[in-house]
Design a protein around this motif. Structure first.
Motif, short mmCIF file in Angstrom:
data_model
loop_
_atom_site.label_atom_id
_atom_site.label_comp_id
_atom_site.label_asym_id
_atom_site.label_seq_id
_atom_site.Cartn_x
_atom_site.Cartn_y
_atom_site.Cartn_z
N LEU A 311 103.79 -15.37 -37.45
CA LEU A 311 104.87 -16.18 -36.88
C LEU A 311 105.44 -15.60 -35.59
CD1 LEU A 311 107.22 -17.56 -39.71
CD2 LEU A 311 105.67 -18.81 -38.22
N ILE A 312 105.02 -14.40 -35.22
CA ILE A 312 105.58 -13.75 -34.02
C ILE A 312 105.43 -14.63 -32.77
CG2 ILE A 312 105.34 -11.79 -32.45
CD1 ILE A 312 104.78 -10.04 -34.89
N LEU A 337 103.32 -21.70 -29.44
CA LEU A 337 103.25 -22.45 -30.70
C LEU A 337 101.81 -22.69 -31.11
CD1 LEU A 337 106.01 -25.23 -30.47
CD2 LEU A 337 106.07 -23.11 -31.80
N GLY A 338 100.95 -22.97 -30.14
CA GLY A 338 99.55 -23.20 -30.43
C GLY A 338 98.87 -21.98 -31.00
N VAL A 339 99.23 -20.80 -30.53
CA VAL A 339 98.64 -19.56 -31.05
C VAL A 339 98.95 -19.41 -32.54
CG1 VAL A 339 98.67 -17.04 -30.93
CG2 VAL A 339 98.65 -18.39 -28.82
N ALA A 403 115.78 -17.70 -39.09
CA ALA A 403 115.11 -18.09 -40.33
C ALA A 403 113.66 -17.62 -40.34
CB ALA A 403 115.17 -19.60 -40.51
N MET A 404 112.96 -17.75 -39.21
CA MET A 404 111.57 -17.30 -39.14
C MET A 404 111.46 -15.79 -39.26
SD MET A 404 109.53 -19.81 -36.48
CE MET A 404 110.62 -19.65 -35.08
N LEU A 405 112.42 -15.06 -38.71
CA LEU A 405 112.43 -13.61 -38.87
C LEU A 405 112.63 -13.22 -40.33
CD1 LEU A 405 114.56 -12.54 -35.76
CD2 LEU A 405 112.15 -11.98 -36.17
N ILE A 406 113.50 -13.94 -41.02
CA ILE A 406 113.77 -13.63 -42.43
C ILE A 406 112.53 -13.87 -43.28
CG2 ILE A 406 115.06 -14.38 -44.46
CD1 ILE A 406 117.45 -14.90 -42.58
#
Length: 431
Positions: A311-312, A337-339, A403-406
């Motif tokens: 998700l990085i 986002l594509g990566v 949220a994505m970091l969590i």
């Protein structure tokens, strides 16, 4: 190059996977969206009503997927493939003849279930089961059908709609499936009983594919594993899955929400919407790069080790959007986002193959796919609620980043010793 070597070793199974990822486009949102204006005008449905119907159907098909998807662990792969294509064909023909909202609902339900759900399921599950050491590269090759369809299908179908009308175009899609996709599927694997055989069925001879070395999780048909009830895989009784599921759900939830509300975002950022539309070309290119780049990394380091970090790029993308004051940031945002999309395409199937026996891949994958489809359905609603509560766009984006970091941290924690040990792997080896 190892991709070319793999293609020479197993061209037909890889082509079978790519064929189904390409064919899934008939039930994907990007293709169905092309028909929305024509269907709405013909059936007197506005876009809001269509969106509500579509969201409900997406959720309904997601709830059915675990029950139908698990059958792939017990049925010959070719028969499952042909049944899926037959169902997709029926959906196309019903759509072509739809004269009421109820017929539209039935057609959309079948298209979403058979197209987005089962065609993708056949592609990824078949490849994940057949390949061991080269699984990451194989999944990347099989997933190439997705961007190919995204590149050529919209232009082709719009031209057909303009020439023959939307109903005849959908009927033509059904004919294409019957006379092109089905014969190709039969031609590609009809003699490859090793690829076709369901691992959950008793077999006198169950050789490991020559396309990769035998791994611990490939030892899936031991008597102990065969005795397990694959309707309740051990994975779902572990803490591991509860820590990792949010990570699986995050990409479809966040990206669907961002794409759905890009008009609102573009207005708030005072950036012309055409920059976002043009960014999809960059998105498609980097998703291919991400998928093919992730393949060798998966084969070298394992999907489990890479999973907590995929998700990085998406986190960096949303940060770029949060800071964006110039249109030149949009291609960077879409490219990042594509990566993540490319990595996720291969990782989310490869990791299942590393966690469960071969005869549980279909059951587990279909259940987790249902979770991701549900996430994609509720993502736009969550962002909509935040906007309705007058939460600023910038604040919404920073909440998304947090949220994505969590969920990334939770996924990293799930790899701590004792959370889950795959069948056939000792505790020492898993640590």
């Amino acid at each position: 190059m190892q991709f070319l070597t793999l293609l020479r070793q197993a061209p037909r199974p890889l082509a079978f996977g790519a064929l189904h990822s390409f064919g899934s486009s008939f039930g994907q949102t990007f293709l169905i969206a092309l028909f929305v204006p024509f269907i709405g005008a013909n059936l007197a449905i506005n876009e809001t009503e269509f969106a509500n119907i579509y969201a409900g159907i997406t959720i309904g098909s997601a709830l059915c997927l675990p029950f139908i998807g698990r059958l792939i662990d017990r049925i010959d792969m070719l028969r499952y493939s042909l049944a899926t294509m037959a169902l997709l064909t029926i959906g196309c023909f019903i759509m072509a003849s739809a004269q009421s909202i109820w017929m539209l609902i039935g057609a959309l339900f079948i298209l979403r279930l058979a197209g987005q759900g089962l065609m993708t399921h056949v592609s990824m599950t078949g490849i994940a089961r057949y390949f061991n050491r080269n699984r990451g590269r194989a999944l990347a090759i099989a997933s190439f059908g997705f961007p190919v369809a995204e590149a050529i299908m919209p232009v082709t179908l719009l031209a057909l709609i303009a020439t023959f009308g939307w109903r005849n175009t959908y009927a033509g899609a059904g004919v294409f499936i019957v006379f092109i996709l089905m014969p190709l599927a039969i031609l590609l694997i009809r003699r490859n009983m090793e690829f076709r055989a369901a691992p959950g069925r008793p077999k006198q001879d169950n050789p490991i594919p020559t396309t990769g070395t035998k791994s611990a999780t490939a030892e899936a048909t031991t008597p102990q594993n065969e005795a397990q009830d694959s309707r309740h895989p051990r994975l779902f009784r572990s803490r591991y899955i509860w820590f990792c599921t949010p990570m699986l759900a995050a990409p479809p939830l966040v990206m669907t929400a961002l794409f759905f509300h890009q008009g609102t975002i573009s207005t708030a950022k005072e950036i012309d919407l055409t920059w976002f539309a043009a960014g999809f070309t960059v998105f498609a290119i980097t998703s291919v790069i991400g998928a093919f780049g992730s393949g060798p990394l998966i084969d070298s380091h394992s999907a489990r080790r890479l999973f907590p970090y995929h998700l990085i790029p998406a986190i960096a993308a949303v940060a770029c959007l949060a800071f964006a004051e110039s249109p030149v940031m949009i291609p960077i945002y879409m490219g990042l986002l594509g990566v993540t999309t490319g990595f996720a395409t291969t990782l989310r199937t490869a990791i299942i193959a590393e966690l469960v026996p071969l005869d549980e891949i279909g059951s587990v994958r279909s259940t987790l796919t249902a979770v991701m489809v549900l996430a994609s359905a509720i993502g736009p609603a969550i962002f909509g609620w935040m906007f309705a509560a007058n939460i600023a766009i910038g604040t919404t984006l920073w909440i998304t980043i947090l949220a994505m970091l969590i969920v990334s941290v939770l996924s990293w924690m799930s790899e701590r010793p004792g959370f889950y040990i795959p069948p056939g792997v000792t505790r020492q080896a898993s640590d």
